[in-house]
Design a protein around this motif. Structure first.
Motif, PDB file in Angstrom:
ATOM      1  N   GLU A   1       0.808  -1.219   0.000  1.00 43.86           N
ATOM      2  CA  GLU A   1       0.000   0.000   0.000  1.00 43.86           C
ATOM      3  C   GLU A   1       0.838   1.266   0.000  1.00 43.86           C
ATOM      4  OE1 GLU A   1      -3.276  -0.185  -0.467  1.00 43.86           O
ATOM      5  OE2 GLU A   1      -2.965  -2.347  -0.526  1.00 43.86           O
ATOM      6  N   SER A   2       2.047   1.207   0.516  1.00 40.74           N
ATOM      7  CA  SER A   2       2.865   2.411   0.616  1.00 40.74           C
ATOM      8  C   SER A   2       3.498   2.754  -0.731  1.00 40.74           C
ATOM      9  CB  SER A   2       3.941   2.234   1.685  1.00 40.74           C
ATOM     10  OG  SER A   2       4.790   1.170   1.336  1.00 40.74           O
ATOM     11  N   GLU A   3       3.626   4.044  -0.980  1.00 42.61           N
ATOM     12  CA  GLU A   3       4.206   4.497  -2.240  1.00 42.61           C
ATOM     13  C   GLU A   3       5.725   4.331  -2.231  1.00 42.61           C
ATOM     14  OE1 GLU A   3       4.326   8.664  -4.600  1.00 42.61           O
ATOM     15  OE2 GLU A   3       2.376   8.003  -3.854  1.00 42.61           O
ATOM     16  N   TYR A   4       6.354   4.636  -1.091  1.00 44.10           N
ATOM     17  CA  TYR A   4       7.803   4.540  -0.947  1.00 44.10           C
ATOM     18  C   TYR A   4       8.115   3.374  -0.016  1.00 44.10           C
ATOM     19  CZ  TYR A   4      12.615   5.994  -0.015  1.00 44.10           C
ATOM     20  OH  TYR A   4      13.981   6.035   0.089  1.00 44.10           O
ATOM     21  N   LEU A   5       9.023   2.508  -0.436  1.00 46.15           N
ATOM     22  CA  LEU A   5       9.382   1.350   0.381  1.00 46.15           C
ATOM     23  C   LEU A   5      10.546   1.694   1.302  1.00 46.15           C
ATOM     24  CD1 LEU A   5       9.204  -1.591  -2.187  1.00 46.15           C
ATOM     25  CD2 LEU A   5       7.606  -1.085  -0.338  1.00 46.15           C
TER      26      LEU A   5
ATOM     27  N   GLY B   1      13.386  -0.850  -7.581  1.00 46.34           N
ATOM     28  CA  GLY B   1      12.933   0.304  -8.347  1.00 46.34           C
ATOM     29  C   GLY B   1      13.303   1.627  -7.696  1.00 46.34           C
ATOM     30  N   PRO B   2      12.834   2.724  -8.283  1.00 47.44           N
ATOM     31  CA  PRO B   2      13.241   4.062  -7.839  1.00 47.44           C
ATOM     32  C   PRO B   2      12.653   4.517  -6.503  1.00 47.44           C
ATOM     33  CG  PRO B   2      11.635   4.215  -9.606  1.00 47.44           C
ATOM     34  CD  PRO B   2      11.979   2.755  -9.460  1.00 47.44           C
ATOM     35  N   ASN B   3      11.562   3.947  -6.053  1.00 48.14           N
ATOM     36  CA  ASN B   3      10.935   4.386  -4.799  1.00 48.14           C
ATOM     37  C   ASN B   3      11.230   3.430  -3.657  1.00 48.14           C
ATOM     38  OD1 ASN B   3       9.724   6.752  -5.819  1.00 48.14           O
ATOM     39  ND2 ASN B   3       8.117   5.527  -6.748  1.00 48.14           N
ATOM     40  N   SER B   4      12.499   3.040  -3.554  1.00 46.85           N
ATOM     41  CA  SER B   4      12.935   2.064  -2.566  1.00 46.85           C
ATOM     42  C   SER B   4      14.179   2.580  -1.849  1.00 46.85           C
ATOM     43  CB  SER B   4      13.248   0.739  -3.267  1.00 46.85           C
ATOM     44  OG  SER B   4      14.044  -0.089  -2.470  1.00 46.85           O
ATOM     45  N   GLU B   5      14.080   2.697  -0.536  1.00 49.75           N
ATOM     46  CA  GLU B   5      15.230   3.167   0.239  1.00 49.75           C
ATOM     47  C   GLU B   5      16.418   2.216   0.105  1.00 49.75           C
ATOM     48  OE1 GLU B   5      16.313   4.730   4.737  1.00 49.75           O
ATOM     49  OE2 GLU B   5      14.504   3.515   4.460  1.00 49.75           O
ATOM     50  N   LEU B   6      16.158   0.915   0.133  1.00 49.03           N
ATOM     51  CA  LEU B   6      17.248  -0.052   0.037  1.00 49.03           C
ATOM     52  C   LEU B   6      17.935   0.038  -1.325  1.00 49.03           C
ATOM     53  CD1 LEU B   6      18.784  -2.298   1.485  1.00 49.03           C
ATOM     54  CD2 LEU B   6      17.115  -3.925   0.592  1.00 49.03           C
ATOM     55  N   ASN B   7      17.161   0.163  -2.377  1.00 52.83           N
ATOM     56  CA  ASN B   7      17.742   0.315  -3.711  1.00 52.83           C
ATOM     57  C   ASN B   7      18.592   1.581  -3.784  1.00 52.83           C
ATOM     58  OD1 ASN B   7      17.902  -0.694  -6.523  1.00 52.83           O
ATOM     59  ND2 ASN B   7      16.965   1.290  -6.960  1.00 52.83           N
ATOM     60  N   GLU B   8      18.116   2.662  -3.216  1.00 50.07           N
ATOM     61  CA  GLU B   8      18.874   3.914  -3.222  1.00 50.07           C
ATOM     62  C   GLU B   8      20.215   3.743  -2.509  1.00 50.07           C
ATOM     63  OE1 GLU B   8      16.283   6.786  -1.432  1.00 50.07           O
ATOM     64  OE2 GLU B   8      14.954   6.863  -3.185  1.00 50.07           O
TER      65      GLU B   8
ATOM     66  N   LYS C   1      21.608  -6.296  -7.086  1.00 50.49           N
ATOM     67  CA  LYS C   1      20.383  -6.228  -7.890  1.00 50.49           C
ATOM     68  C   LYS C   1      20.183  -7.535  -8.653  1.00 50.49           C
ATOM     69  CE  LYS C   1      17.928  -3.289 -11.161  1.00 50.49           C
ATOM     70  NZ  LYS C   1      17.980  -2.048 -11.963  1.00 50.49           N
ATOM     71  N   GLY C   2      21.264  -8.106  -9.174  1.00 52.38           N
ATOM     72  CA  GLY C   2      21.184  -9.378  -9.881  1.00 52.38           C
ATOM     73  C   GLY C   2      20.678 -10.506  -8.996  1.00 52.38           C
ATOM     74  N   ASN C   3      21.056 -10.485  -7.716  1.00 48.90           N
ATOM     75  CA  ASN C   3      20.555 -11.491  -6.788  1.00 48.90           C
ATOM     76  C   ASN C   3      19.041 -11.380  -6.606  1.00 48.90           C
ATOM     77  OD1 ASN C   3      23.033 -12.722  -6.284  1.00 48.90           O
ATOM     78  ND2 ASN C   3      23.530 -11.291  -4.645  1.00 48.90           N
ATOM     79  N   ILE C   4      18.549 -10.161  -6.521  1.00 49.76           N
ATOM     80  CA  ILE C   4      17.100  -9.943  -6.393  1.00 49.76           C
ATOM     81  C   ILE C   4      16.407 -10.347  -7.694  1.00 49.76           C
ATOM     82  CG2 ILE C   4      15.268  -8.266  -5.904  1.00 49.76           C
ATOM     83  CD1 ILE C   4      17.265  -8.853  -3.546  1.00 49.76           C
ATOM     84  N   GLN C   5      16.989  -9.993  -8.814  1.00 48.98           N
ATOM     85  CA  GLN C   5      16.406 -10.370 -10.100  1.00 48.98           C
ATOM     86  C   GLN C   5      16.398 -11.891 -10.276  1.00 48.98           C
ATOM     87  OE1 GLN C   5      18.934  -7.723 -12.432  1.00 48.98           O
ATOM     88  NE2 GLN C   5      17.141  -6.471 -12.946  1.00 48.98           N
ATOM     89  N   GLY C   6      17.371 -12.570  -9.699  1.00 46.03           N
ATOM     90  CA  GLY C   6      17.385 -14.034  -9.747  1.00 46.03           C
ATOM     91  C   GLY C   6      16.187 -14.635  -9.029  1.00 46.03           C
TER      92      GLY C   6
END
Length: 134
Positions: free
Chosen positions: A40-44, A102-109, A122-127
């Motif tokens: 439900e949240s816009e930003y993770l 994605g772009p609205n993710s604190e961990l990704n940032e 990122k490749g591990n998550i994509q796996g």
């Protein structure tokens, strides 16, 4: 960020989440339900990202035999879980994982700041996304 590697469980927060689940005898279904309610949240936020990743990795392990977690007790805990209780949630977890990278993710940032290790993380998550999508 308490990470020492790029793997799903090479991070203090991820290890804490699964260790708590093991210690509290939380079901994988409860973990998945907690993760899917985050949508439900816009930003993770950082902790929410880890909750999603850990849940998805453990679902991947249960349904596809993937080996993401080497923590003591994880294999026994996983063997006590009902795969039928979470089979329908695979695609929802895939969608959430895509948001994590994605772009609205604190961990990704945070990971993007580390140009050398970001592609592997990122490749591990994509796996996991690929595995759950098949």
């Amino acid at each position: 960020m308490g990470a020492w590697g790029m793997g799903v469980f090479d991070d203090d927060t991820s290890c804490d989440i699964i260790e708590d689940a093991i210690d509290d005898e939380t079901t994988i279904q409860a973990m998945v339900e907690k993760s899917t309610s985050i949508d439900e949240s816009e930003y993770l936020e950082y902790d929410d990202c880890h909750q999603i990743i850990v849940s998805a990795a453990m679902v991947d392990s249960l349904l596809n035999g993937a080996s993401h977690c080497k923590l003591e007790g994880a294999e026994i805990w996983l063997s006590r879980q009902d795969p039928n209780s979470i089979a329908e949630s695979k695609m929802k977890l895939v969608s959430l994982l895509k948001r994590v990278i994605g772009p609205n993710s604190e961990l990704n940032e945070l990971w993007e700041e580390n140009e050398d290790d970001y592609p592997e993380w990122k490749g591990n998550i994509q796996g996991i996304i690929t595995s759950l999508s098949s």
